[in-house]
Scaffold this motif. Structure first.
Motif, PDB file in Angstrom:
ATOM      1  N   ALA A 130      -0.210 -10.513  -6.044  1.00  0.00           N
ATOM      2  CA  ALA A 130       1.104 -10.744  -6.572  1.00  0.00           C
ATOM      3  C   ALA A 130       2.056 -11.521  -5.785  1.00  0.00           C
ATOM      4  O   ALA A 130       1.836 -11.238  -4.289  1.00  0.00           O
ATOM      5  N   ARG A 131       3.031 -12.360  -5.985  1.00  0.00           N
ATOM      6  CA  ARG A 131       3.725 -12.892  -5.234  1.00  0.00           C
ATOM      7  C   ARG A 131       4.942 -11.877  -4.821  1.00  0.00           C
ATOM      8  O   ARG A 131       5.682 -11.411  -5.692  1.00  0.00           O
ATOM      9  N   LEU A 132       5.141 -11.811  -3.552  1.00  0.00           N
ATOM     10  CA  LEU A 132       6.379 -10.771  -3.100  1.00  0.00           C
ATOM     11  C   LEU A 132       7.468 -11.514  -2.886  1.00  0.00           C
ATOM     12  O   LEU A 132       7.455 -12.568  -2.192  1.00  0.00           O
ATOM     13  N   PRO A 133       8.648 -11.277  -3.455  1.00  0.00           N
ATOM     14  CA  PRO A 133      10.019 -11.991  -3.334  1.00  0.00           C
ATOM     15  C   PRO A 133      10.407 -12.023  -2.081  1.00  0.00           C
ATOM     16  O   PRO A 133       9.986 -11.187  -1.206  1.00  0.00           O
ATOM     17  N   ASP A 134      10.921 -13.213  -1.635  1.00  0.00           N
ATOM     18  CA  ASP A 134      11.396 -13.315  -0.202  1.00  0.00           C
ATOM     19  C   ASP A 134      12.426 -12.414   0.320  1.00  0.00           C
ATOM     20  O   ASP A 134      12.902 -12.008   1.277  1.00  0.00           O
ATOM     21  N   ARG A 135      13.050 -11.805  -0.794  1.00  0.00           N
ATOM     22  CA  ARG A 135      14.421 -10.830  -0.445  1.00  0.00           C
ATOM     23  C   ARG A 135      13.719  -9.716   0.197  1.00  0.00           C
ATOM     24  O   ARG A 135      14.501  -8.797   0.877  1.00  0.00           O
ATOM     25  N   PHE A 136      12.118  -9.441   0.176  1.00  0.00           N
ATOM     26  CA  PHE A 136      11.856  -8.127   0.903  1.00  0.00           C
ATOM     27  C   PHE A 136      11.678  -8.438   2.479  1.00  0.00           C
ATOM     28  O   PHE A 136      11.400  -7.681   3.377  1.00  0.00           O
ATOM     29  N   VAL A 137      11.561  -9.720   2.747  1.00  0.00           N
ATOM     30  CA  VAL A 137      11.989 -10.030   4.392  1.00  0.00           C
ATOM     31  C   VAL A 137      12.773  -9.301   5.052  1.00  0.00           C
ATOM     32  O   VAL A 137      14.116  -9.164   4.650  1.00  0.00           O
ATOM     33  N   GLY A 138      12.767  -8.584   6.061  1.00  0.00           N
ATOM     34  CA  GLY A 138      13.338  -7.893   6.984  1.00  0.00           C
ATOM     35  C   GLY A 138      13.537  -6.222   6.423  1.00  0.00           C
ATOM     36  O   GLY A 138      14.020  -5.159   6.983  1.00  0.00           O
ATOM     37  N   GLN A 139      12.855  -5.902   4.951  1.00  0.00           N
ATOM     38  CA  GLN A 139      12.988  -4.738   4.653  1.00  0.00           C
ATOM     39  C   GLN A 139      11.726  -3.909   5.222  1.00  0.00           C
ATOM     40  O   GLN A 139      10.587  -4.298   5.292  1.00  0.00           O
ATOM     41  N   GLU A 140      11.960  -2.381   5.163  1.00  0.00           N
ATOM     42  CA  GLU A 140      10.551  -1.463   5.282  1.00  0.00           C
ATOM     43  C   GLU A 140       9.956  -1.374   3.592  1.00  0.00           C
ATOM     44  O   GLU A 140      10.628  -0.904   2.855  1.00  0.00           O
ATOM     45  N   VAL A 141       8.807  -1.730   3.695  1.00  0.00           N
ATOM     46  CA  VAL A 141       7.926  -1.161   2.446  1.00  0.00           C
ATOM     47  C   VAL A 141       6.762  -0.293   2.801  1.00  0.00           C
ATOM     48  O   VAL A 141       6.093  -0.517   3.776  1.00  0.00           O
ATOM     49  N   PRO A 142       6.444   0.430   1.786  1.00  0.00           N
ATOM     50  CA  PRO A 142       5.171   1.277   1.772  1.00  0.00           C
ATOM     51  C   PRO A 142       4.099   0.268   1.557  1.00  0.00           C
ATOM     52  O   PRO A 142       4.038  -0.596   0.797  1.00  0.00           O
ATOM     53  N   LEU A 143       2.944   0.882   2.285  1.00  0.00           N
ATOM     54  CA  LEU A 143       1.468   0.191   2.151  1.00  0.00           C
ATOM     55  C   LEU A 143       0.533   1.217   1.854  1.00  0.00           C
ATOM     56  O   LEU A 143       0.411   2.171   2.747  1.00  0.00           O
ATOM     57  N   ALA A 144      -0.147   1.229   0.747  1.00  0.00           N
ATOM     58  CA  ALA A 144      -1.081   2.073   0.469  1.00  0.00           C
ATOM     59  C   ALA A 144      -2.486   1.519   1.010  1.00  0.00           C
ATOM     60  O   ALA A 144      -3.043   0.611   0.746  1.00  0.00           O
ATOM     61  N   VAL A 145      -2.991   2.590   1.626  1.00  0.00           N
ATOM     62  CA  VAL A 145      -4.491   2.129   2.498  1.00  0.00           C
ATOM     63  C   VAL A 145      -5.745   2.559   1.403  1.00  0.00           C
ATOM     64  O   VAL A 145      -5.641   3.695   1.160  1.00  0.00           O
ATOM     65  N   ASP A 146      -6.541   1.618   1.448  1.00  0.00           N
ATOM     66  CA  ASP A 146      -7.834   2.056   0.666  1.00  0.00           C
ATOM     67  C   ASP A 146      -8.834   2.522   1.634  1.00  0.00           C
ATOM     68  O   ASP A 146      -9.383   2.096   2.463  1.00  0.00           O
ATOM     69  N   LEU A 147      -8.749   4.107   1.783  1.00  0.00           N
ATOM     70  CA  LEU A 147      -9.377   4.634   2.855  1.00  0.00           C
ATOM     71  C   LEU A 147     -10.915   4.594   2.812  1.00  0.00           C
ATOM     72  O   LEU A 147     -11.374   4.595   3.701  1.00  0.00           O
ATOM     73  N   GLU A 148     -11.513   4.435   1.700  1.00  0.00           N
ATOM     74  CA  GLU A 148     -13.019   4.061   1.575  1.00  0.00           C
ATOM     75  C   GLU A 148     -13.525   2.813   2.169  1.00  0.00           C
ATOM     76  O   GLU A 148     -14.500   2.826   2.414  1.00  0.00           O
ATOM     77  N   LYS A 149     -12.488   1.962   2.624  1.00  0.00           N
ATOM     78  CA  LYS A 149     -12.730   0.745   3.126  1.00  0.00           C
ATOM     79  C   LYS A 149     -12.397   0.694   4.540  1.00  0.00           C
ATOM     80  O   LYS A 149     -12.336  -0.571   5.117  1.00  0.00           O
ATOM     81  N   VAL A 150     -11.907   1.714   5.130  1.00  0.00           N
ATOM     82  CA  VAL A 150     -11.360   1.548   6.648  1.00  0.00           C
ATOM     83  C   VAL A 150     -12.660   1.534   7.568  1.00  0.00           C
ATOM     84  O   VAL A 150     -13.724   2.152   7.354  1.00  0.00           O
ATOM     85  N   HIS A 151     -12.760   0.473   8.340  1.00  0.00           N
ATOM     86  CA  HIS A 151     -13.839   0.299   9.338  1.00  0.00           C
ATOM     87  C   HIS A 151     -13.525   1.112  10.671  1.00  0.00           C
ATOM     88  O   HIS A 151     -12.253   0.978  11.031  1.00  0.00           O
ATOM     89  N   LEU A 152     -14.361   1.664  11.398  1.00  0.00           N
ATOM     90  CA  LEU A 152     -13.864   2.471  12.471  1.00  0.00           C
ATOM     91  C   LEU A 152     -14.875   2.331  13.747  1.00  0.00           C
ATOM     92  O   LEU A 152     -16.314   2.160  13.339  1.00  0.00           O
ATOM     93  N   PHE A 153     -14.573   1.732  14.850  1.00  0.00           N
ATOM     94  CA  PHE A 153     -15.496   1.182  16.004  1.00  0.00           C
ATOM     95  C   PHE A 153     -15.189   2.165  17.335  1.00  0.00           C
ATOM     96  O   PHE A 153     -13.924   2.630  17.396  1.00  0.00           O
ATOM     97  N   ASP A 154     -16.127   2.397  17.966  1.00  0.00           N
ATOM     98  CA  ASP A 154     -16.199   2.983  19.155  1.00  0.00           C
ATOM     99  C   ASP A 154     -15.189   2.339  20.176  1.00  0.00           C
ATOM    100  O   ASP A 154     -15.383   1.050  20.412  1.00  0.00           O
ATOM    101  N   ALA A 155     -14.205   3.165  20.692  1.00  0.00           N
ATOM    102  CA  ALA A 155     -13.261   2.304  21.748  1.00  0.00           C
ATOM    103  C   ALA A 155     -13.639   1.754  22.709  1.00  0.00           C
ATOM    104  O   ALA A 155     -13.084   0.641  23.576  1.00  0.00           O
ATOM    105  N   VAL A 156     -14.806   1.977  23.376  1.00  0.00           N
ATOM    106  CA  VAL A 156     -15.581   1.341  24.390  1.00  0.00           C
ATOM    107  C   VAL A 156     -16.555   0.589  24.122  1.00  0.00           C
ATOM    108  O   VAL A 156     -16.333  -0.598  24.881  1.00  0.00           O
ATOM    109  N   THR A 157     -17.465   0.802  23.587  1.00  0.00           N
ATOM    110  CA  THR A 157     -18.564  -0.143  23.029  1.00  0.00           C
ATOM    111  C   THR A 157     -18.271  -1.102  22.027  1.00  0.00           C
ATOM    112  O   THR A 157     -18.923  -2.203  21.898  1.00  0.00           O
TER     113      THR A 157
END
Length: 377
Positions: free
Chosen positions: A339-366
């Motif tokens: 959806a379109r987020l109105p420009d009035r949100f610029v500069g504001q703090e907003v919460p973001l919900a994370v779909d944890l089933e789709k998080v990718h994880l990588f070895d920090a070295v390799t």
């Protein structure tokens, strides 16, 4: 015909431009080599065409080794990035050139040339010389000249790079439509991952002369084997964060200076050997949601907060560019909303919900995926 590369290698002096690549192109497959400039994809294509010698490994066509076979004997049609059309010949003569050199009957040439020209909407240009054409029109002549042939395989070296956006989209559809008709093995080179994703049956991501991963566009997008593949595939690019894993009773938490996320059991079980150490987390922009619109339960365990810096409207909604504060500086994050987020949100703090089933994880070295590797094991 099938095309099989085994340990294919090409050196220029001490540098290996292509370093032992392996892949196979099926009989009717549209196979894309994609990667940044200088990764070896065009050199690989030129070895398939016979325009570059092979220093090591084997190239097979229908199980026959063709390392020493001359280009003209491979029965391959190729479209070059720089057009490679004859300036002294008309458009009609350029398209007909390959047919005449193979001594096809004049009646066949008279039928095929107008058909090929019509496919790329240049039938009105048949009497013109290349100097009278725009860059895009010249590229379409090169496409028509290659595709007018009934070759055993087709090779494309970034054929759409000189076309504007509208013509590029149309030419992409034309190439795919012709491929569906011909059903011949096709190898297509591009640095544009969006182009690769939209055209390929399967694709190979190349980096520094080697293949990072081969698979369908969906496989590479959903299960990247490395941070390089994850970041290269997808627009906007995946968000990558340096984090650590912390065990708490039966839970595993992904912790970074700006957020703390409790991983679901499906992810936690594969991470036993990485708890307590550094890890790179990848979250795709479309897997971040406004909490009220998230298609999953939202709580403190899967929410982060970011300050909106820019809202970019898109055809599907909007892309939000934001920052999360951290002790070593702000962390950039991009989120794609339906959806379109109105420009009035610029500069504001907003919460973001994370779909944890789709998080990718990588070895920090390799930089390899610990989740994909765990599934493979």
């Amino acid at each position: 015909m099938t095309i099989t590369a085994s340990r294919l290698t090409k050196r220029f002096g001490d540098k290996a431009a292509v370093d032992g690549v392996d892949f196979e192109v099926g009989e009717s497959e549209f196979f894309v080599l994609v990667g940044p400039s200088g990764c070896g994809k065009t050199t690989t294509l030129r070895m398939i065409a016979g325009l570059e010698s092979i220093d090591d490994g084997e190239l097979r066509m229908n199980s026959v080794v063709v390392n020493e076979t001359r280009p003209r004997d491979r029965d391959i049609a190729m479209v070059f990035q720089d057009y490679a059309i004859f300036p002294h010949l008309s458009v009609h003569e350029n398209i007909a050139y390959g047919l005449r050199s193979r001594r096809l009957a004049s009646s066949v040439i008279r039928q095929r040339v107008p058909d090929a020209a019509a496919t790329f909407r240049i039938e009105h240009l048949l009497r013109r010389k290349p100097r009278q054409l725009s860059g895009g029109e010249r590229q379409r002549v090169a496409l028509a000249r290659a595709l007018v042939r009934d070759a055993q395989a087709y090779l494309y070296d970034e054929p759409l790079s000189n076309l504007d956006a509208q013509l590029r989209h149309q030419a992409r559809e034309d190439i795919l439509a012709l491929h569906q008709r011909q059903r011949k093995p096709t190898v297509y080179v591009t640095h544009d991952q969006s182009e690769a994703m939209s055209m390929a049956d399967r694709m190979a991501v190349m980096r520094s002369g080697r293949i990072e991963q081969v698979g369908t566009p969906r496989e590479l997008y959903e299960n990247p084997v490395s941070t390089f593949v994850a970041y290269f595939i997808g627009t906007p690019s995946i968000n990558l964060f340096q984090a650590t894993l912390r065990a708490e009773v039966e839970d595993v938490w992904l912790e970074a200076p700006a957020f703390s996320l409790r991983l679901p059991p499906s992810r936690a079980r594969a991470l036993a050997g990485h708890v307590g150490g550094p890890i790179t987390a990848g979250i795709r922009p479309e897997d971040l949601h406004p909490p009220r619109q998230a298609p999953f339960e939202v709580g403190e365990h899967n929410t982060m907060t970011a300050r909106v810096d820019l809202v970019e409207p898109t055809t599907a909604g909007s892309t939000v560019y934001a920052t999360m504060p951290g002790p070593a500086g702000d962390l950039d994050v991009a989120a794609s909303f339906g959806a379109r987020l109105p420009d009035r949100f610029v500069g504001q703090e907003v919460p973001l919900a994370v779909d944890l089933e789709k998080v990718h994880l990588f070895d920090a070295v390799t930089e390899r995926s610990v989740l994909v590797d765990a599934r493979a094991a």
